[in-house]
Design a protein around this motif. Structure first.
Motif, PDB file in Angstrom:
ATOM      1  N   ILE A 250       0.846  -1.191   0.000  1.00  4.94           N
ATOM      2  CA  ILE A 250       0.000   0.000   0.000  1.00  4.94           C
ATOM      3  C   ILE A 250       0.885   1.245   0.000  1.00  4.94           C
ATOM      4  O   ILE A 250       1.844   1.330   0.772  1.00  4.94           O
ATOM      5  CB  ILE A 250      -0.919   0.047   1.230  1.00  4.94           C
ATOM      6  CG1 ILE A 250      -1.821  -1.184   1.296  1.00  4.94           C
ATOM      7  CG2 ILE A 250      -1.764   1.321   1.226  1.00  4.94           C
ATOM      8  CD1 ILE A 250      -2.614  -1.292   2.598  1.00  4.94           C
ATOM      9  N   TYR A 251       0.549   2.202  -0.867  1.00  6.59           N
ATOM     10  CA  TYR A 251       1.164   3.524  -0.778  1.00  6.59           C
ATOM     11  C   TYR A 251       0.066   4.497  -0.387  1.00  6.59           C
ATOM     12  O   TYR A 251      -0.895   4.702  -1.135  1.00  6.59           O
ATOM     13  CB  TYR A 251       1.822   3.949  -2.091  1.00  6.59           C
ATOM     14  CG  TYR A 251       2.282   5.393  -2.051  1.00  6.59           C
ATOM     15  CD1 TYR A 251       3.122   5.843  -1.035  1.00  6.59           C
ATOM     16  CD2 TYR A 251       1.865   6.313  -3.014  1.00  6.59           C
ATOM     17  CE1 TYR A 251       3.529   7.164  -0.975  1.00  6.59           C
ATOM     18  CE2 TYR A 251       2.277   7.634  -2.971  1.00  6.59           C
ATOM     19  CZ  TYR A 251       3.105   8.063  -1.951  1.00  6.59           C
ATOM     20  OH  TYR A 251       3.504   9.378  -1.890  1.00  6.59           O
TER      21      TYR A 251
ATOM     22  N   ASP B 206       6.458  -9.852  -8.563  1.00  5.83           N
ATOM     23  CA  ASP B 206       5.417 -10.682  -7.952  1.00  5.83           C
ATOM     24  C   ASP B 206       4.544  -9.892  -6.978  1.00  5.83           C
ATOM     25  O   ASP B 206       3.673 -10.461  -6.324  1.00  5.83           O
ATOM     26  CB  ASP B 206       6.044 -11.864  -7.217  1.00  5.83           C
ATOM     27  CG  ASP B 206       6.979 -11.429  -6.093  1.00  5.83           C
ATOM     28  OD1 ASP B 206       7.582 -10.331  -6.217  1.00  5.83           O
ATOM     29  OD2 ASP B 206       7.101 -12.157  -5.093  1.00  5.83           O
ATOM     30  N   LYS B 207       4.783  -8.589  -6.886  1.00  5.92           N
ATOM     31  CA  LYS B 207       4.019  -7.751  -5.958  1.00  5.92           C
ATOM     32  C   LYS B 207       3.121  -6.776  -6.711  1.00  5.92           C
ATOM     33  O   LYS B 207       3.396  -6.381  -7.845  1.00  5.92           O
ATOM     34  CB  LYS B 207       4.957  -6.948  -5.046  1.00  5.92           C
ATOM     35  CG  LYS B 207       5.946  -7.794  -4.265  1.00  5.92           C
ATOM     36  CD  LYS B 207       5.260  -8.753  -3.306  1.00  5.92           C
ATOM     37  CE  LYS B 207       6.281  -9.558  -2.510  1.00  5.92           C
ATOM     38  NZ  LYS B 207       5.640 -10.586  -1.658  1.00  5.92           N
ATOM     39  N   ASN B 208       2.051  -6.378  -6.031  1.00  4.16           N
ATOM     40  CA  ASN B 208       1.137  -5.368  -6.555  1.00  4.16           C
ATOM     41  C   ASN B 208       1.208  -4.108  -5.702  1.00  4.16           C
ATOM     42  O   ASN B 208       1.553  -4.171  -4.517  1.00  4.16           O
ATOM     43  CB  ASN B 208      -0.306  -5.887  -6.552  1.00  4.16           C
ATOM     44  CG  ASN B 208      -0.478  -7.122  -7.412  1.00  4.16           C
ATOM     45  OD1 ASN B 208       0.069  -7.206  -8.501  1.00  4.16           O
ATOM     46  ND2 ASN B 208      -1.236  -8.095  -6.912  1.00  4.16           N
ATOM     47  N   ILE B 209       0.851  -2.999  -6.297  1.00  6.14           N
ATOM     48  CA  ILE B 209       0.782  -1.721  -5.578  1.00  6.14           C
ATOM     49  C   ILE B 209      -0.681  -1.311  -5.449  1.00  6.14           C
ATOM     50  O   ILE B 209      -1.430  -1.343  -6.434  1.00  6.14           O
ATOM     51  CB  ILE B 209       1.545  -0.611  -6.318  1.00  6.14           C
ATOM     52  CG1 ILE B 209       3.042  -0.911  -6.367  1.00  6.14           C
ATOM     53  CG2 ILE B 209       1.283   0.741  -5.660  1.00  6.14           C
ATOM     54  CD1 ILE B 209       3.781  -0.634  -5.089  1.00  6.14           C
ATOM     55  N   ILE B 210      -1.080  -0.940  -4.258  1.00  6.94           N
ATOM     56  CA  ILE B 210      -2.392  -0.343  -4.039  1.00  6.94           C
ATOM     57  C   ILE B 210      -2.162   1.111  -3.640  1.00  6.94           C
ATOM     58  O   ILE B 210      -1.580   1.393  -2.589  1.00  6.94           O
ATOM     59  CB  ILE B 210      -3.188  -1.072  -2.944  1.00  6.94           C
ATOM     60  CG1 ILE B 210      -3.398  -2.538  -3.306  1.00  6.94           C
ATOM     61  CG2 ILE B 210      -4.536  -0.382  -2.731  1.00  6.94           C
ATOM     62  CD1 ILE B 210      -4.084  -3.352  -2.210  1.00  6.94           C
TER      63      ILE B 210
ATOM     64  N   SER C  55      -3.007   2.235 -16.279  1.00  6.67           N
ATOM     65  CA  SER C  55      -2.257   1.601 -17.368  1.00  6.67           C
ATOM     66  C   SER C  55      -1.519   0.332 -16.952  1.00  6.67           C
ATOM     67  O   SER C  55      -1.232  -0.520 -17.793  1.00  6.67           O
ATOM     68  CB  SER C  55      -1.234   2.590 -17.948  1.00  6.67           C
ATOM     69  OG  SER C  55      -0.286   2.973 -16.959  1.00  6.67           O
ATOM     70  N   ASP C  56      -1.207   0.191 -15.642  1.00  6.19           N
ATOM     71  CA  ASP C  56      -0.455  -0.980 -15.190  1.00  6.19           C
ATOM     72  C   ASP C  56      -1.376  -1.902 -14.398  1.00  6.19           C
ATOM     73  O   ASP C  56      -1.936  -1.501 -13.377  1.00  6.19           O
ATOM     74  CB  ASP C  56       0.723  -0.542 -14.311  1.00  6.19           C
ATOM     75  CG  ASP C  56       1.718  -1.673 -14.070  1.00  6.19           C
ATOM     76  OD1 ASP C  56       1.286  -2.759 -13.637  1.00  6.19           O
ATOM     77  OD2 ASP C  56       2.919  -1.470 -14.315  1.00  6.19           O
ATOM     78  N   PRO C  57      -1.537  -3.143 -14.834  1.00  6.40           N
ATOM     79  CA  PRO C  57      -2.458  -4.063 -14.155  1.00  6.40           C
ATOM     80  C   PRO C  57      -2.042  -4.413 -12.724  1.00  6.40           C
ATOM     81  O   PRO C  57      -2.861  -4.920 -11.949  1.00  6.40           O
ATOM     82  CB  PRO C  57      -2.443  -5.310 -15.047  1.00  6.40           C
ATOM     83  CG  PRO C  57      -1.153  -5.231 -15.793  1.00  6.40           C
ATOM     84  CD  PRO C  57      -0.886  -3.776 -16.003  1.00  6.40           C
ATOM     85  N   ARG C  58      -0.785  -4.151 -12.376  1.00  3.03           N
ATOM     86  CA  ARG C  58      -0.335  -4.451 -11.012  1.00  3.03           C
ATOM     87  C   ARG C  58      -0.403  -3.237 -10.089  1.00  3.03           C
ATOM     88  O   ARG C  58       0.037  -3.303  -8.946  1.00  3.03           O
ATOM     89  CB  ARG C  58       1.089  -5.010 -11.027  1.00  3.03           C
ATOM     90  CG  ARG C  58       1.175  -6.389 -11.654  1.00  3.03           C
ATOM     91  CD  ARG C  58       2.505  -7.070 -11.342  1.00  3.03           C
ATOM     92  NE  ARG C  58       3.627  -6.399 -11.973  1.00  3.03           N
ATOM     93  CZ  ARG C  58       4.661  -5.888 -11.310  1.00  3.03           C
ATOM     94  NH1 ARG C  58       4.717  -5.954 -10.002  1.00  3.03           N
ATOM     95  NH2 ARG C  58       5.653  -5.306 -11.973  1.00  3.03           N
ATOM     96  N   CYS C  59      -0.951  -2.152 -10.591  1.00  8.19           N
ATOM     97  CA  CYS C  59      -1.102  -0.940  -9.781  1.00  8.19           C
ATOM     98  C   CYS C  59      -2.577  -0.558  -9.774  1.00  8.19           C
ATOM     99  O   CYS C  59      -3.173  -0.324 -10.828  1.00  8.19           O
ATOM    100  CB  CYS C  59      -0.263   0.193 -10.351  1.00  8.19           C
ATOM    101  SG  CYS C  59      -0.241   1.690  -9.325  1.00  8.19           S
ATOM    102  N   SER C  60      -3.174  -0.534  -8.605  1.00  8.66           N
ATOM    103  CA  SER C  60      -4.607  -0.249  -8.523  1.00  8.66           C
ATOM    104  C   SER C  60      -4.879   0.895  -7.554  1.00  8.66           C
ATOM    105  O   SER C  60      -4.081   1.188  -6.660  1.00  8.66           O
ATOM    106  CB  SER C  60      -5.381  -1.496  -8.075  1.00  8.66           C
ATOM    107  OG  SER C  60      -4.959  -1.912  -6.789  1.00  8.66           O
TER     108      SER C  60
END
Length: 238
Positions: free
Chosen positions: A29-30, A65-69, A101-106
């Protein structure tokens, strides 16, 4: 008055009811401080949004392997919808475009319910936002505090407990290499519990889990003006 924090007690109960040991905690999480309206340099050492434009893509590249929220303050999202143009507001817009634009950033645009986001995360990155302590106290997971110059932050806010206690719930960094290294260290220790952090989170709040009952039990002291033998009264120390 050592009353405690009923809202925190309620959040912990709700969080514990939704956590799942089987779900993958692969999100970061940011959550930056409310800042889109700021136009001066007075807060440049305590805000992270400019650096985030660079470190969010760096995190995505370093940890595939990580996602950003991205969880901005709800008021910042409202400010952006109003069309406000400042350097910080534009930095927010850059991150929102990345989320699209990036599927790993929501984007987490929830106004109040952040517990489901907390449940997905293994670590939170912030600057001086109060959500950092909420995350740590509710989840016992680590927080990374990012500011452009940590020494300057400590100098400017030397008497602020929030600043002085940050290392008790995580770590403080002021460069992207430091940030990436700290994330890597936390990922390696993911299965290990930091007992010092857990103990701090348990000890810093009065009447954890029973603060509302404490207030109910002592309500007569509050409304009658009668002094509680265990409470500290400022008029006695003037």
């Amino acid at each position: 008055m050592p009353g405690g924090y009923p809202k925190l007690d309620d959040s912990i109960r709700k969080y514990e009811s939704i956590i799942s040991s089987s779900s993958l905690k692969n999100s970061i999480i940011y959550a930056p401080t409310l800042s889109a309206l700021m136009t001066t340099d007075e807060t440049k050492f305590t805000y992270s949004i400019f650096d985030a434009v660079e470190f969010i893509p760096a995190i995505l590249s370093a940890f595939p392997d990580k996602n950003i929220i991205f969880r901005p303050h709800p008021d910042d999202l409202s400010i952006l919808k109003q069309g406000v143009v400042t350097k910080r507001a534009n930095a927010f817009r850059t991150l929102l475009e990345l989320c699209e634009s990036d599927p790993r950033c929501s984007l987490d645009s929830g106004q109040s319910d952040y517990l489901s986001t907390f449940e997905k995360a293994c670590v939170l990155i912030s600057d001086t936002s109060a959500i950092a302590y909420s995350f740590a106290l509710i989840t016992k997971k680590p927080v990374i505090f990012y500011s452009a110059d940590q020494n300057k932050v400590r100098e400017l806010m030397a008497d602020v407990a929030y600043i002085n206690d940050r290392d008790r719930i995580g770590c403080c960094v002021d460069s992207i290499p430091e940030l990436l290294n700290s994330l890597s260290n936390y990922f390696e220790l993911d299965s290990k519990i930091d007992s010092d952090r857990v103990n701090f989170c348990d000890d810093i709040v009065y009447n954890k889990g029973k603060s509302l009952q404490y207030l109910i039990d002592n309500f007569d002291y509050i409304v009658s003006g009668e002094k509680h033998p265990e409470w500290w009264y400022s008029q006695d120390h003037c």
